[in-house]
Structures are given as C-alpha cells and as structure tokens.
Design a protein around this motif. Structure first.
Motif, PDB file in Angstrom:
ATOM      1  N   MET A  64       0.825  -1.204   0.000  1.00 43.75           N
ATOM      2  CA  MET A  64       0.000   0.000   0.000  1.00 43.75           C
ATOM      3  C   MET A  64       0.860   1.255   0.000  1.00 43.75           C
ATOM      4  SD  MET A  64      -3.067   0.916  -0.017  1.00 43.75           S
ATOM      5  CE  MET A  64      -4.177   2.180   0.433  1.00 43.75           C
ATOM      6  N   ILE A  65       1.986   1.215   0.697  1.00 39.94           N
ATOM      7  CA  ILE A  65       2.900   2.360   0.708  1.00 39.94           C
ATOM      8  C   ILE A  65       3.558   2.522  -0.655  1.00 39.94           C
ATOM      9  CG2 ILE A  65       5.084   3.203   1.664  1.00 39.94           C
ATOM     10  CD1 ILE A  65       4.177   1.963   4.335  1.00 39.94           C
ATOM     11  N   THR A  66       3.933   1.412  -1.261  1.00 37.27           N
ATOM     12  CA  THR A  66       4.596   1.455  -2.565  1.00 37.27           C
ATOM     13  C   THR A  66       3.646   1.886  -3.675  1.00 37.27           C
ATOM     14  OG1 THR A  66       6.004  -0.344  -1.830  1.00 37.27           O
ATOM     15  CG2 THR A  66       6.012   0.138  -4.172  1.00 37.27           C
ATOM     16  N   HIS A  67       2.419   1.414  -3.608  1.00 35.71           N
ATOM     17  CA  HIS A  67       1.422   1.711  -4.650  1.00 35.71           C
ATOM     18  C   HIS A  67       0.139   2.216  -3.996  1.00 35.71           C
ATOM     19  CE1 HIS A  67       4.070  -0.433  -7.356  1.00 35.71           C
ATOM     20  NE2 HIS A  67       4.063  -1.459  -6.526  1.00 35.71           N
ATOM     21  N   PRO A  68       0.111   3.493  -3.553  1.00 34.52           N
ATOM     22  CA  PRO A  68      -1.084   4.015  -2.885  1.00 34.52           C
ATOM     23  C   PRO A  68      -2.293   4.060  -3.822  1.00 34.52           C
ATOM     24  CG  PRO A  68       0.749   5.557  -2.697  1.00 34.52           C
ATOM     25  CD  PRO A  68       1.171   4.478  -3.621  1.00 34.52           C
ATOM     26  N   LYS A  69      -3.478   3.970  -3.235  1.00 33.69           N
ATOM     27  CA  LYS A  69      -4.726   4.014  -3.989  1.00 33.69           C
ATOM     28  C   LYS A  69      -5.622   5.108  -3.415  1.00 33.69           C
ATOM     29  CE  LYS A  69      -5.058  -0.778  -3.134  1.00 33.69           C
ATOM     30  NZ  LYS A  69      -5.832  -1.986  -3.058  1.00 33.69           N
ATOM     31  N   SER A  70      -6.643   5.475  -4.156  1.00 34.76           N
ATOM     32  CA  SER A  70      -7.619   6.433  -3.647  1.00 34.76           C
ATOM     33  C   SER A  70      -8.500   5.745  -2.615  1.00 34.76           C
ATOM     34  CB  SER A  70      -8.461   6.992  -4.789  1.00 34.76           C
ATOM     35  OG  SER A  70      -9.268   5.971  -5.330  1.00 34.76           O
ATOM     36  N   LEU A  71      -9.200   6.534  -1.818  1.00 38.24           N
ATOM     37  CA  LEU A  71     -10.057   5.962  -0.781  1.00 38.24           C
ATOM     38  C   LEU A  71     -11.142   5.076  -1.374  1.00 38.24           C
ATOM     39  CD1 LEU A  71     -10.506   8.933   1.703  1.00 38.24           C
ATOM     40  CD2 LEU A  71      -9.273   6.816   2.072  1.00 38.24           C
ATOM     41  N   ASP A  72     -11.634   5.401  -2.559  1.00 37.85           N
ATOM     42  CA  ASP A  72     -12.659   4.587  -3.214  1.00 37.85           C
ATOM     43  C   ASP A  72     -12.158   3.182  -3.536  1.00 37.85           C
ATOM     44  OD1 ASP A  72     -14.559   6.522  -3.110  1.00 37.85           O
ATOM     45  OD2 ASP A  72     -14.287   7.200  -5.179  1.00 37.85           O
ATOM     46  N   GLU A  73     -10.879   3.065  -3.872  1.00 34.47           N
ATOM     47  CA  GLU A  73     -10.312   1.784  -4.288  1.00 34.47           C
ATOM     48  C   GLU A  73      -9.819   0.940  -3.111  1.00 34.47           C
ATOM     49  OE1 GLU A  73      -7.253   3.255  -6.830  1.00 34.47           O
ATOM     50  OE2 GLU A  73      -8.555   3.304  -8.582  1.00 34.47           O
ATOM     51  N   MET A  74      -9.729   1.526  -1.913  1.00 32.48           N
ATOM     52  CA  MET A  74      -9.203   0.809  -0.754  1.00 32.48           C
ATOM     53  C   MET A  74     -10.269  -0.107  -0.149  1.00 32.48           C
ATOM     54  SD  MET A  74      -7.099   3.619   1.402  1.00 32.48           S
ATOM     55  CE  MET A  74      -5.956   4.735   0.623  1.00 32.48           C
ATOM     56  N   SER A  75      -9.794  -1.223   0.380  1.00 34.32           N
ATOM     57  CA  SER A  75     -10.686  -2.109   1.127  1.00 34.32           C
ATOM     58  C   SER A  75     -10.933  -1.502   2.517  1.00 34.32           C
ATOM     59  CB  SER A  75     -10.062  -3.493   1.261  1.00 34.32           C
ATOM     60  OG  SER A  75      -8.915  -3.427   2.085  1.00 34.32           O
ATOM     61  N   ASN A  76     -11.851  -2.088   3.268  1.00 31.39           N
ATOM     62  CA  ASN A  76     -12.122  -1.605   4.629  1.00 31.39           C
ATOM     63  C   ASN A  76     -10.897  -1.737   5.522  1.00 31.39           C
ATOM     64  OD1 ASN A  76     -14.747  -0.887   4.059  1.00 31.39           O
ATOM     65  ND2 ASN A  76     -15.574  -2.877   4.632  1.00 31.39           N
TER      66      ASN A  76
END
Length: 97
Positions: A22-34
């Motif tokens: 997750m640190i290496t390839h951050p995502k938007s909040l919409d794409e993140m799991s709970n």
C-alpha cells in the motif's frame, strides 16, 4: 513527480506485506478495502479526514501514518551546497563508486 520518492524508503520492520504494498502503490479511498482504510484511521493519522474519495495519499504520508520513518535510501544528497560539492567530487574521481 516522475521519481516519486525513489530515493526514500519507509524504514520499519513492523509492516505487513499488504501495508508495504500500500505504501509502494497508494490508492484512492474509493479503491481501498475496509482493512486498508482502517490503517488510515489509526490514532495519530489524519490522512483519511483530509482526503476526498478520489485523491491518492503520497507514499510518505502512508509511511508516517503507519508509524514508520521516511528516510533516504542513499547517503548522497544535493540538499546543501557542501554535500553537493562533495558528491560531485566523489563522482568525478570515481572513488567509492
């Protein structure tokens, strides 16, 4: 930026494989799991409240949020004039390369 933290790393041994990814390839909040969103809601981490659904946190923000240290990966730096001169001298003489 093009290099996006290439010369920095998140230094800790407490990260799981998923957190490091997750640190290496951050995502938007919409794409993140709970579970991933819960990492941003940890005490002392205010990233989730400052982001909108489409913005992507930086790797540095994610690292600091997970109680790790964001540090340079190489000892060389152009951050001040004297270290820049020393580095250019080292490169030109090929000592230590």
């Amino acid at each position: 930026t093009f290099l996006k933290g290439t010369f920095y790393e998140c230094a800790t041994s407490d990260l799981t494989v998923e957190q490091a990814d997750m640190i290496t390839h951050p995502k938007s909040l919409d794409e993140m799991s709970n579970m991933e969103q819960s990492w941003l809601l940890a005490p002392g981490c205010g990233i989730a409240s400052s982001l909108d659904a489409n913005s992507i946190p930086s790797s540095k923000e994610m690292c600091i949020c997970m109680n790790a240290t964001w540090q340079p990966t190489i000892p060389h730096s152009f951050d001040n004039i004297w270290s820049a001169f020393a580095l250019l001298f080292e490169i030109s003489t090929t000592e230590g390369w």
